[in-house]
Scaffold this motif. Structure first.
Motif, PDB file in Angstrom:
ATOM      1  N   ALA A  64     -34.413  36.408  21.637  1.00 13.27           N
ATOM      2  CA  ALA A  64     -35.648  35.799  21.156  1.00 13.27           C
ATOM      3  C   ALA A  64     -36.664  35.843  22.291  1.00 13.27           C
ATOM      4  O   ALA A  64     -36.411  35.331  23.390  1.00 13.27           O
ATOM      5  N   LEU A  65     -37.815  36.471  22.035  1.00 13.84           N
ATOM      6  CA  LEU A  65     -38.846  36.624  23.070  1.00 13.84           C
ATOM      7  C   LEU A  65     -39.778  35.419  23.015  1.00 13.84           C
ATOM      8  O   LEU A  65     -40.958  35.510  22.666  1.00 13.84           O
ATOM      9  N   VAL A  66     -39.229  34.271  23.388  1.00 10.23           N
ATOM     10  CA  VAL A  66     -39.933  32.997  23.314  1.00 10.23           C
ATOM     11  C   VAL A  66     -39.912  32.368  24.702  1.00 10.23           C
ATOM     12  O   VAL A  66     -38.866  32.371  25.377  1.00 10.23           O
ATOM     13  N   ASP A  67     -41.047  31.837  25.115  1.00 12.69           N
ATOM     14  CA  ASP A  67     -41.144  31.183  26.423  1.00 12.69           C
ATOM     15  C   ASP A  67     -40.092  30.079  26.539  1.00 12.69           C
ATOM     16  O   ASP A  67     -39.869  29.298  25.597  1.00 12.69           O
ATOM     17  N   ALA A  68     -39.470  30.002  27.687  1.00 18.79           N
ATOM     18  CA  ALA A  68     -38.364  29.070  27.882  1.00 18.79           C
ATOM     19  C   ALA A  68     -38.774  27.621  27.673  1.00 18.79           C
ATOM     20  O   ALA A  68     -38.012  26.817  27.118  1.00 18.79           O
ATOM     21  N   ASP A  69     -40.002  27.253  28.086  1.00 18.94           N
ATOM     22  CA  ASP A  69     -40.446  25.868  27.913  1.00 18.94           C
ATOM     23  C   ASP A  69     -40.630  25.534  26.434  1.00 18.94           C
ATOM     24  O   ASP A  69     -40.297  24.429  25.981  1.00 18.94           O
ATOM     25  N   ILE A  70     -41.185  26.481  25.693  1.00 21.32           N
ATOM     26  CA  ILE A  70     -41.356  26.270  24.243  1.00 21.32           C
ATOM     27  C   ILE A  70     -39.996  26.157  23.577  1.00 21.32           C
ATOM     28  O   ILE A  70     -39.762  25.281  22.736  1.00 21.32           O
ATOM     29  N   TRP A  71     -39.079  27.032  23.963  1.00 20.44           N
ATOM     30  CA  TRP A  71     -37.742  27.034  23.357  1.00 20.44           C
ATOM     31  C   TRP A  71     -37.012  25.721  23.620  1.00 20.44           C
ATOM     32  O   TRP A  71     -36.402  25.136  22.715  1.00 20.44           O
ATOM     33  N   SER A  72     -37.089  25.230  24.843  1.00 21.12           N
ATOM     34  CA  SER A  72     -36.345  24.019  25.198  1.00 21.12           C
ATOM     35  C   SER A  72     -36.890  22.779  24.514  1.00 21.12           C
ATOM     36  O   SER A  72     -36.184  21.766  24.401  1.00 21.12           O
ATOM     37  N   ALA A  73     -38.136  22.839  24.041  1.00 23.96           N
ATOM     38  CA  ALA A  73     -38.731  21.680  23.371  1.00 23.96           C
ATOM     39  C   ALA A  73     -38.395  21.622  21.884  1.00 23.96           C
ATOM     40  O   ALA A  73     -38.727  20.642  21.207  1.00 23.96           O
ATOM     41  N   ARG A  74     -37.777  22.635  21.369  1.00 28.74           N
ATOM     42  CA  ARG A  74     -37.505  22.696  19.934  1.00 28.74           C
ATOM     43  C   ARG A  74     -36.252  21.921  19.555  1.00 28.74           C
ATOM     44  O   ARG A  74     -35.364  21.671  20.376  1.00 28.74           O
ATOM     45  N   THR A  75     -36.189  21.560  18.279  1.00 29.87           N
ATOM     46  CA  THR A  75     -34.976  20.986  17.705  1.00 29.87           C
ATOM     47  C   THR A  75     -34.412  21.974  16.685  1.00 29.87           C
ATOM     48  O   THR A  75     -35.148  22.804  16.131  1.00 29.87           O
ATOM     49  N   ALA A  76     -33.135  21.868  16.454  1.00 28.94           N
ATOM     50  CA  ALA A  76     -32.475  22.809  15.550  1.00 28.94           C
ATOM     51  C   ALA A  76     -32.897  22.573  14.106  1.00 28.94           C
ATOM     52  O   ALA A  76     -33.127  21.428  13.679  1.00 28.94           O
ATOM     53  N   ALA A  77     -33.012  23.653  13.345  1.00 32.52           N
ATOM     54  CA  ALA A  77     -33.321  23.548  11.919  1.00 32.52           C
ATOM     55  C   ALA A  77     -32.145  22.928  11.182  1.00 32.52           C
ATOM     56  O   ALA A  77     -30.980  23.076  11.585  1.00 32.52           O
ATOM     57  N   ASN A  78     -32.442  22.232  10.122  1.00 36.21           N
ATOM     58  CA  ASN A  78     -31.396  21.635   9.301  1.00 36.21           C
ATOM     59  C   ASN A  78     -30.765  22.691   8.396  1.00 36.21           C
ATOM     60  O   ASN A  78     -31.467  23.523   7.798  1.00 36.21           O
ATOM     61  N   ALA A  79     -29.464  22.629   8.289  1.00 40.48           N
ATOM     62  CA  ALA A  79     -28.756  23.555   7.409  1.00 40.48           C
ATOM     63  C   ALA A  79     -28.897  23.105   5.966  1.00 40.48           C
ATOM     64  O   ALA A  79     -29.006  21.905   5.681  1.00 40.48           O
ATOM     65  N   PRO A  80     -28.911  24.032   5.033  1.00 44.75           N
ATOM     66  CA  PRO A  80     -28.897  23.639   3.621  1.00 44.75           C
ATOM     67  C   PRO A  80     -27.587  22.931   3.300  1.00 44.75           C
ATOM     68  O   PRO A  80     -26.564  23.162   3.965  1.00 44.75           O
ATOM     69  N   PRO A  81     -27.573  22.057   2.296  1.00 40.45           N
ATOM     70  CA  PRO A  81     -26.332  21.346   1.950  1.00 40.45           C
ATOM     71  C   PRO A  81     -25.287  22.325   1.436  1.00 40.45           C
ATOM     72  O   PRO A  81     -25.628  23.375   0.884  1.00 40.45           O
ATOM     73  N   PRO A  82     -24.009  22.004   1.621  1.00 38.72           N
ATOM     74  CA  PRO A  82     -22.951  22.891   1.116  1.00 38.72           C
ATOM     75  C   PRO A  82     -23.079  23.097  -0.389  1.00 38.72           C
ATOM     76  O   PRO A  82     -23.363  22.147  -1.142  1.00 38.72           O
ATOM     77  N   ALA A  83     -22.916  24.325  -0.834  1.00 37.37           N
ATOM     78  CA  ALA A  83     -23.014  24.634  -2.257  1.00 37.37           C
ATOM     79  C   ALA A  83     -21.764  24.150  -2.984  1.00 37.37           C
ATOM     80  O   ALA A  83     -20.659  24.177  -2.435  1.00 37.37           O
ATOM     81  N   LEU A  84     -21.940  23.723  -4.206  1.00 34.71           N
ATOM     82  CA  LEU A  84     -20.834  23.255  -5.030  1.00 34.71           C
ATOM     83  C   LEU A  84     -20.654  24.196  -6.225  1.00 34.71           C
ATOM     84  O   LEU A  84     -21.534  24.981  -6.564  1.00 34.71           O
TER      85      LEU A  84
END
Length: 613
Positions: free
Chosen positions: A561-581
């Protein structure tokens, strides 16, 4: 001593060294299973009476315990073309066993799901974990301790790895895999793909598409393209677990039947009461695993085996990783171009010289271990072709010269000096890319990304024209823990259309691509996967955002990922979709919870097993 390429020797030795303790523990367990009486001799009269009660004319032989009793583990069902021929195999095998004074019983059946039927459907979420289920089913079948040898009837994607993993836990028994062969050639695969692309672009309708698909998949036998099913058959040959050169003989032929007879007869010759004992635990060693990887690379086989081979190896106490694949890929040349890597199918490949030619050329150039213990003879016996002479099965030496150099070439005149399996590493993790069908000018793609969490959203964006640009399509939350790691086959056609329109396109995913991965560069099996593990740690892919520039390069072996390290470190992880039933997926929740990364095989069962041994 036969020459062996130094890199092949080096990788093999590395695998041996990192597997010393686990391999020794495995072999000790197998020895104890045999010595402890994991066989008929340890059963009570009541046990035995239950086991032979319905055996008819074979009952006296089974009761007397005077000859081998063969356990048949079958993946037969008559919905799937590849497994339909197995319906009558048990009846035939019983006759063939009696010819040698032995007996045979169907020990049990295992499920055989087809990725071709479930591609893009909810059922595909069960696909990878069906391998664990098949391994467990194999163990249940063999747990009756009634058998001195095993014939495995399975051919397709997860079935062969599952049977082999399960069989390895009964590795004190000699075991042979019995193929059923590919269907005859139908509509050319290139033409089928052309119609698929026209349908994706709205230029033909569903009836035209169904007609093309039906002309391609038209009879009994495996699909004729070189996907996971046919890669399985290659792998069984290179590991010496078939009767030699039996992989690609069509169903319903006299030759096919005689090869099944030969497998049954051969099994009776390699039991533990003779002087040629060949237990599965000794056949599947570090050298055999290396041979499987080399065969995969030399023939441009399915990327799914970058998951299956590590899982199979673990079941035998052996550890391999993608670095082993990558190092071998640098020295193993590409000898075959079978669709989707070329225009011809496996029948054309077989006619050009097939597996026998590949084995011969690899051995001649020091690129294969010739000293492994096979079920047939030596590895050199697999450099052959079967034939009938006066209705008797015999083998002749494999062709020394290819019969079609557009399909098959020798190791000193390959299609590519490289086996086409690259390890990619970087700030997004570890992934693999199959380059054998990708033109070299597309081995490096640098573009903004579009992020998706399901295939239908990619198709909608494609149809809306949103992807008509240079783009890295990211499919995340597709790993073993997230949803069972379904193949993303739906994406093959639209991404191919975008590439044909002149855009520079790539796929990046923690999921699987089709076993017949094609012309679009795809960084797949990204590990660690986006979904957090049991310790709450998720892969970097979860931090990627729409519009981020991503670089995928097979030449340098990078996925970044060609993203500046400071920008990357400030991010939070995306939420996963709920498990399919639905579609029974909730019954597999425990597999997802326990599954490990793709590089270790994406298995819950093996991860749990290693906690106890």
């Amino acid at each position: 001593m036969t020459f062996l390429h130094p890199i092949v020797a080096k990788v093999t030795d590395r695998i041996i060294q990192k597997s010393l303790k686990s391999r020794a523990a495995y072999l000790d367990l197998m020895a104890r299973q045999r010595d402890a009486g994991t066989n008929r001799g340890n059963l009570s009269c009541g046990n035995l009476a239950h086991a032979f009660a319905a055996s008819g004319s074979d009952k006296p032989t089974i009761r007397a315990q005077s000859a081998m009793n063969i356990g048949i583990v079958t993946a037969f069902n008559d919905m799937l073309s590849a497994h339909q021929p197995y319906g009558r195999y048990p009846e035939q095998i019983k006759i063939f066993a009696r010819e040698r004074g032995a007996t045979a019983q169907v020990a049990g059946g295992v499920p055989a799901m087809c990725d071709g039927v479930t591609q893009g459907q909810a059922g595909m979420d069960l696909s990878l974990f069906s391998r664990d289920n098949i391994a467990q089913g194999t163990a249940i079948a063999l747990s009756h301790a009634m058998f001195e040898g095993v014939l495995h009837l399975g051919i397709c994607d997860k079935i062969v790895p599952g049977l082999l993993i399960g069989g390895l836990r009964f590795g004190h028994l000699p075991q042979i895999f019995v193929p059923a062969g590919p269907m005859p050639s139908g509509l050319a695969n290139k033409e089928k793909q052309r119609v698929r692309q026209l349908y994706a672009e709205g230029k033909v309708g569903r009836s035209e598409l169904l007609e093309a698909e039906s002309a391609s998949y038209h009879g009994a036998g495996t699909c004729t393209f070189y996907g996971t099913a046919n890669s399985n058959q290659m792998m069984m040959e290179l590991m010496g677990l078939h009767v030699a050169a039996s992989a690609f003989v069509n169903p319903g032929t006299k030759l096919r039947q005689e090869l099944t007879r030969a497998a049954t007869h051969r099994l009776t010759e390699i039991g533990w009461d003779g002087d040629d004992y060949r237990p599965l635990s000794r056949c599947v060693d570090e050298k055999a695993i290396v041979n499987a990887i080399i065969g995969l690379l030399a023939t441009g086989g399915s990327t799914n085996h970058a998951i299956h081979i590590p899982a199979i190896a673990r079941a035998a106490g052996i550890y391999v990783d993608w670095q082993d694949f990558a190092d071998l890929s640098h020295v193993v040349p590409l000898l075959a171009r079978v669709y989707p890597n070329g225009s011809g199918d496996v029948n054309h490949f077989h006619a050009a010289g097939g597996i026998g030619f590949v084995v011969r050329s690899l051995l001649d150039h020091g690129l294969l271990h010739g000293d492994i213990l096979t079920v047939h003879g030596s590895m050199a016996d697999y450099a052959s072709e079967p034939m009938l002479v006066d209705d008797q099965l015999t083998w002749q030496s494999a062709a020394a010269i290819t019969r079609d150099d557009s399909m098959l070439r020798p190791a000193d005149q390959p299609f590519s000096p490289d086996g086409g399996m690259r390890l990619l590493t970087g700030n997004l993790g570890r992934a693999i890319m199959k380059t054998s069908a990708v033109t070299e000018d597309r081995w490096t793609i640098e573009a903004p990304c579009r992020i998706f969490h399901n295939q239908d959203d990619v198709l909608a964006a494609f149809q809306a024209g949103e992807l008509d640009q240079d783009v890295v399509v990211v499919m995340r939350f597709q790993g073993p823990r997230a949803n069972g790691m379904p193949e993303l086959h739906k994406l093959t056609t639209p991404l191919g259309v975008l590439q044909d329109r002149g855009f520079r396109v790539a796929l990046l995913t923690d999921g699987r691509m089709s076993g017949a991965s094609g012309k679009v560069p795809a960084a797949i099996h990204l590990s660690p996967e986006a979904l957090p593990d049991r310790d709450g740690v998720g892969g970097p892919l979860a931090f990627l955002q729409d519009g981020d520039w991503v670089r995928i390069c097979a030449k340098s072996g990078s996925v970044t990922a060609l993203v500046d390290a400071d920008i990357w470190s400030a991010r939070t992880a995306a939420n996963a979709p709920p498990p399919a039933l639905g579609m029974g997926r909730e019954l597999f929740n425990h597999y997802r919870l326990l599954a490990d990364d793709a590089e270790r095989g994406g298995s819950a069962m093996l991860a749990a097993m290693e906690l106890t041994i």
